[in-house]
Write a protein that holds these residues in place. Structure first.
Motif, PDB file in Angstrom:
ATOM      1  N   UNK A  49       0.398 -11.442 -34.440  1.00  0.00           N
ATOM      2  CA  UNK A  49       0.269 -10.015 -34.172  1.00  0.00           C
ATOM      3  C   UNK A  49       0.035  -9.720 -32.692  1.00  0.00           C
ATOM      4  N   UNK A  50      -0.839 -10.470 -32.043  1.00  0.00           N
ATOM      5  CA  UNK A  50      -1.121 -10.234 -30.622  1.00  0.00           C
ATOM      6  C   UNK A  50       0.137 -10.379 -29.770  1.00  0.00           C
ATOM      7  N   UNK A  51       0.878 -11.429 -30.010  1.00  0.00           N
ATOM      8  CA  UNK A  51       2.110 -11.661 -29.248  1.00  0.00           C
ATOM      9  C   UNK A  51       3.145 -10.584 -29.527  1.00  0.00           C
ATOM     10  N   UNK A  52       3.285 -10.186 -30.793  1.00  0.00           N
ATOM     11  CA  UNK A  52       4.243  -9.137 -31.151  1.00  0.00           C
ATOM     12  C   UNK A  52       3.915  -7.821 -30.438  1.00  0.00           C
ATOM     13  N   UNK A  53       2.644  -7.464 -30.422  1.00  0.00           N
ATOM     14  CA  UNK A  53       2.242  -6.206 -29.786  1.00  0.00           C
ATOM     15  C   UNK A  53       2.492  -6.266 -28.287  1.00  0.00           C
ATOM     16  N   UNK A  54       2.087  -7.357 -27.651  1.00  0.00           N
ATOM     17  CA  UNK A  54       2.295  -7.478 -26.203  1.00  0.00           C
ATOM     18  C   UNK A  54       3.784  -7.440 -25.857  1.00  0.00           C
ATOM     19  N   UNK A  55       4.595  -8.143 -26.631  1.00  0.00           N
ATOM     20  CA  UNK A  55       6.039  -8.127 -26.385  1.00  0.00           C
ATOM     21  C   UNK A  55       6.607  -6.720 -26.517  1.00  0.00           C
ATOM     22  N   UNK A  56       6.144  -5.976 -27.511  1.00  0.00           N
ATOM     23  CA  UNK A  56       6.613  -4.603 -27.724  1.00  0.00           C
ATOM     24  C   UNK A  56       6.204  -3.708 -26.554  1.00  0.00           C
ATOM     25  N   UNK A  57       4.985  -3.860 -26.070  1.00  0.00           N
ATOM     26  CA  UNK A  57       4.523  -3.072 -24.930  1.00  0.00           C
ATOM     27  C   UNK A  57       5.365  -3.362 -23.688  1.00  0.00           C
ATOM     28  N   UNK A  58       5.614  -4.633 -23.438  1.00  0.00           N
ATOM     29  CA  UNK A  58       6.393  -5.017 -22.254  1.00  0.00           C
ATOM     30  C   UNK A  58       7.855  -4.586 -22.378  1.00  0.00           C
ATOM     31  N   UNK A  59       8.400  -4.706 -23.587  1.00  0.00           N
ATOM     32  CA  UNK A  59       9.788  -4.281 -23.818  1.00  0.00           C
ATOM     33  C   UNK A  59       9.922  -2.764 -23.599  1.00  0.00           C
ATOM     34  N   UNK A  60       8.922  -2.013 -24.035  1.00  0.00           N
ATOM     35  CA  UNK A  60       8.949  -0.563 -23.867  1.00  0.00           C
ATOM     36  C   UNK A  60       8.874  -0.188 -22.394  1.00  0.00           C
ATOM     37  N   UNK A  61       8.013  -0.871 -21.646  1.00  0.00           N
ATOM     38  CA  UNK A  61       7.925  -0.597 -20.208  1.00  0.00           C
ATOM     39  C   UNK A  61       9.255  -0.912 -19.528  1.00  0.00           C
ATOM     40  N   UNK A  62       9.877  -1.994 -19.945  1.00  0.00           N
ATOM     41  CA  UNK A  62      11.183  -2.359 -19.398  1.00  0.00           C
ATOM     42  C   UNK A  62      12.211  -1.259 -19.690  1.00  0.00           C
ATOM     43  N   UNK A  63      12.189  -0.724 -20.901  1.00  0.00           N
ATOM     44  CA  UNK A  63      13.110   0.363 -21.262  1.00  0.00           C
ATOM     45  C   UNK A  63      12.870   1.613 -20.415  1.00  0.00           C
ATOM     46  N   UNK A  64      11.601   1.917 -20.151  1.00  0.00           N
ATOM     47  CA  UNK A  64      11.280   3.091 -19.328  1.00  0.00           C
ATOM     48  C   UNK A  64      11.872   2.916 -17.934  1.00  0.00           C
ATOM     49  N   UNK A  65      11.693   1.737 -17.369  1.00  0.00           N
ATOM     50  CA  UNK A  65      12.213   1.468 -16.022  1.00  0.00           C
ATOM     51  C   UNK A  65      13.735   1.523 -16.006  1.00  0.00           C
ATOM     52  N   UNK A  66      14.378   0.879 -16.986  1.00  0.00           N
ATOM     53  CA  UNK A  66      15.842   0.866 -17.033  1.00  0.00           C
ATOM     54  C   UNK A  66      16.411   2.256 -17.275  1.00  0.00           C
ATOM     55  N   UNK A  67      15.765   3.024 -18.141  1.00  0.00           N
ATOM     56  CA  UNK A  67      16.256   4.375 -18.443  1.00  0.00           C
ATOM     57  C   UNK A  67      16.157   5.268 -17.220  1.00  0.00           C
ATOM     58  N   UNK A  68      15.110   5.098 -16.438  1.00  0.00           N
ATOM     59  CA  UNK A  68      14.964   5.901 -15.220  1.00  0.00           C
ATOM     60  C   UNK A  68      16.132   5.682 -14.261  1.00  0.00           C
ATOM     61  N   UNK A  69      16.690   4.492 -14.251  1.00  0.00           N
ATOM     62  CA  UNK A  69      17.816   4.156 -13.358  1.00  0.00           C
ATOM     63  C   UNK A  69      19.179   4.420 -14.002  1.00  0.00           C
ATOM     64  N   UNK A  70      19.190   4.713 -15.295  1.00  0.00           N
ATOM     65  CA  UNK A  70      20.436   4.843 -16.041  1.00  0.00           C
ATOM     66  C   UNK A  70      21.049   6.237 -15.895  1.00  0.00           C
ATOM     67  N   UNK A  71      22.360   6.284 -16.030  1.00  0.00           N
ATOM     68  CA  UNK A  71      23.034   7.581 -16.074  1.00  0.00           C
ATOM     69  C   UNK A  71      23.056   8.122 -17.505  1.00  0.00           C
ATOM     70  N   UNK A  72      22.683   7.266 -18.473  1.00  0.00           N
ATOM     71  CA  UNK A  72      22.650   7.663 -19.886  1.00  0.00           C
ATOM     72  C   UNK A  72      21.198   7.779 -20.339  1.00  0.00           C
ATOM     73  N   UNK A  73      20.471   8.686 -19.706  1.00  0.00           N
ATOM     74  CA  UNK A  73      19.042   8.819 -19.941  1.00  0.00           C
ATOM     75  C   UNK A  73      18.696   9.202 -21.383  1.00  0.00           C
ATOM     76  N   UNK A  74      19.441  10.115 -21.964  1.00  0.00           N
ATOM     77  CA  UNK A  74      19.116  10.581 -23.314  1.00  0.00           C
ATOM     78  C   UNK A  74      19.112   9.424 -24.307  1.00  0.00           C
TER      79      UNK A  74
END
Length: 128
Positions: A49-74
């Motif tokens: 559970x600990x690893x799953x949660x941490x991975x999800x948090x990091x993956x979400x942060x990665x998505x936020x960063x990538x979406x900010x740079x993307x032309x397909x924000x929606x």
């Protein structure tokens, strides 16, 4: 007239920088709050559970960063919304396991922070 802290924060970073995005700053604060709580889960949950949660948090942060740079924000915002739902599940699941995983106070605080993040994300989606 004095500058607010938000104006000062924005002044530090160039236009278009992800650190100017309220969603990024709030989610970063959430990770800083929630990761130490997750690290206190029982030892036998360390590789599950600990690893799953941490991975999800990091993956979400990665998505936020990538979406900010993307032309397909929606499309990116909707992916982030899905990850937020997974995080909400993990919060509820950890709380359901009893006080040895997540205290009532931690559950309430994490839930409130996720609600605030959801409102910010909803505003981004609505304005696109």
């Amino acid at each position: 007239m004095e500058e607010t802290s938000k104006e000062k924060d924005k002044a530090k970073f160039p236009p278009g920088d992800v650190r100017n995005l309220a969603l990024f700053r709030k989610f970063e604060d959430f990770i800083i709050y929630f990761e130490p709580i997750v690290e206190k889960f029982p030892h036998y949950e360390h590789f599950a559970l600990e690893t799953d949660i941490k991975n999800c948090l990091h993956r979400t942060m990665e998505l936020i960063i990538k979406t900010n740079r993307s032309s397909r924000k929606l499309e990116g915002w909707y992916h982030i919304d899905t990850e937020f739902e997974v995080i909400r599940f993990y919060i509820r699941f950890a709380y359901a396991k009893g006080s040895k995983y997540l205290s009532s106070h931690s559950y309430e605080t994490a839930s409130k922070k996720m609600k605030e993040l959801g409102c910010i994300l909803g505003g981004l989606i609505k304005n696109r």
